[in-house]
Design an enzyme around this catalytic site. Structure first.
Site, PDB file in Angstrom:
ATOM      1  N   GLU A  72       8.068  34.252  23.425  1.00 35.44           N
ATOM      2  CA  GLU A  72       7.677  32.770  23.492  1.00 35.44           C
ATOM      3  C   GLU A  72       8.590  31.976  22.453  1.00 35.44           C
ATOM      4  OE1 GLU A  72       4.056  32.394  21.141  1.00 35.44           O
ATOM      5  OE2 GLU A  72       5.389  30.353  20.670  1.00 35.44           O
ATOM      6  N   HIS A  73       9.134  32.686  21.547  1.00 29.68           N
ATOM      7  CA  HIS A  73      10.263  31.683  20.856  1.00 29.68           C
ATOM      8  C   HIS A  73      11.197  31.523  21.743  1.00 29.68           C
ATOM      9  CE1 HIS A  73       8.646  31.464  16.390  1.00 29.68           C
ATOM     10  NE2 HIS A  73       7.781  32.230  16.977  1.00 29.68           N
TER      11      HIS A  73
END
Length: 458
Positions: A72-73
């Site tokens: 996600e990052h």
């Protein structure tokens, strides 16, 4: 709020199911497997767009815990068409806001924009669904960011650290034993190859749901989705293993020693959820039971233990009937000054005993149901929440239409059903307990020790 339901073919030529009500939801599926949900809400000229992937920490195996959150990052670190940071810059330039979140059962990305800018969101999200550029330098930097996030949000937070260890105690082999952010040694050991494999495997149109809520027309949203997402190739998704949690054979207990200002107690009972349950009324009865204990100032725990006996400084009950897998009904509490966690545990278990022995009163039940209905109405004021509810239900394997059923199912719960689920599930053989035993806080101290006391065989 009562929402009427009927099936109608408002979008001729499209494979859809449309549900008409106060706020209409339309559903359609592209040829590559992408599902699109559109909920019209014309109260303001804005739109919320969310992309939900069926991937989260409960899909991970040992050695790569937290990789969904790590990915996600990295989803903000550029694609083959947009360099790192450009996604956020473009959304901001269009007057929007955006972010993402990872949970046990999902990873989701969202933007809030003026309604004419939805195409900007779709173009960018479709691009990073299939064309993410995973770079070794950016990966190394972001891994340090995640480790720092973990230090700030877990290692330096005694209650959060206790909750993390508590979940690992309560679940022996089920995937909810792992923290969403991952165990630190796993985070340190990820390779770029691990991340690339996870991305290619799960970030695909046939593993995603796009939810749009706002001042839009379903036909126009469909056309935009077809234009940007419809050209993406699907993936061959692996079949998930069941990873069913072992039966618990007795009370589990843990003492966590950590530098902290206050003691803390958490109790958790293994309970079913809506997905996979045989008796559908049981999760709704557990939801009402949660409200009986902690549904506002008049509920039993705040009125009896916080204000009445003044044993607890705070006491909170949590339960999510929309989890993908069976979960916990948790009670978190802090003893009031002059009381300890053992005394507080006795008081909480006395409240549980009363639920087992005597049906709740009709007045209590009516109060909880009124609160549920009011809360449901207020939630509809938020386009973000409306989209989140639809996306979550679809992503955990329930139909979004379950959202429409919630109020009526809660209204149908009886005192006898609340007592029945209490007797069946709030029993010692399903219970795990963790105490946070504060150590003296000294400058720069990081020393912590966890003692595990297993009172029965696991």
């Amino acid at each position: 709020m009562k929402i009427s339901v009927k099936i109608s073919g408002l979008m001729l030529g499209l494979p859809l199911l449309a549900i008409a009500g106060q706020f209409e939801v339309s559903e359609f599926k592209l040829d590559n497997g992408l599902k699109v949900l559109v909920k019209e809400d014309h109260r303001a000229p804005v739109v919320v767009s969310q992309v939900w992937y069926r991937i989260g920490s409960s899909y991970e195996h040992d050695g790569i815990t937290g990789i969904s959150h790590m990915l996600e990052h990295m989803m903000f670190k550029g694609t083959e068409h947009h360099p790192a940071g450009e996604f956020s810059r473009i959304i901001a330039a269009n007057g929007g806001s955006e972010n993402a979140f990872t949970g046990e059962d999902f990873t989701a990305y969202f933007q809030s924009l003026e309604k004419s800018r939805l195409e900007v969101s779709f173009k960018l999200e479709a691009d990073r669904m299939r064309y993410l550029k995973l770079d070794e330098v950016e990966f190394a930097k972001e891994r340090e960011v995640v480790l720092e996030e973990r230090r700030l949000r877990t290692e330096d937070q005694p209650r959060d650290k206790t909750m993390e260890l508590f979940m690992a105690l309560a679940f022996s082999n089920g995937p909810y034993k792992n923290p969403v952010i991952g165990w630190p040694e796993d985070i340190k050991e990820y390779t770029l190859s691990d991340l690339q494999k996870w991305y290619r495997q799960w970030y695909a149109p046939n593993n995603a749901t796009v939810v749009v809520v706002g001042d839009v027309q379903p036909e126009a949203v469909h056309d935009l989705a077809q234009k940007y997402f419809g050209v993406l190739a699907p993936s061959r998704l692996p079949k998930l293993k069941s990873r069913t949690e072992l039966d618990q054979t007795g009370l589990r207990r843990m003492i966590v020693k950590r530098p902290a200002k206050l003691p803390f107690l958490v109790m958790g009972y293994k309970v079913p959820v809506l997905k996979g349950t045989v008796k559908e009324w049981e999760p709704y009865a557990l939801e009402v039971l949660t409200g009986i204990l902690d549904g506002g100032n008049g509920a039993r725990l705040p009125s009896r233990l916080v204000r009445g006996k003044e044993i607890a400084a705070e006491a909170n009950v949590g339960y999510n009937l929309y989890s993908r897998l069976p979960t916990l009904l948790t009670i978190e509490a802090v003893p009031a000054q002059g009381h300890d966690t053992a005394t507080l545990e006795q008081a909480l278990r006395e409240e549980i005993r009363q639920l087992l022995e005597k049906p709740v009163t009709s007045e209590e039940l009516a109060q909880v149901k009124a609160q549920v209905v009011a809360h449901k109405v207020y939630e509809q004021d938020s386009g973000f929440y409306q989209a989140m509810e639809l996306g979550m239900l679809e992503t955990v394997g329930l139909s979004w239409s379950k959202a429409e059923e919630y109020v009526d199912k809660i209204k149908a719960v009886t005192p006898e059903q609340v007592q029945a689920v209490a007797r069946k599930y709030l029993v010692e053989d399903r219970l795990s307990i963790a105490y946070l035993d504060p150590l003296l806080i000294t400058d720069g101290t990081t020393t912590a020790e966890t003692l595990l006391e297993d009172t029965h065989a696991r």
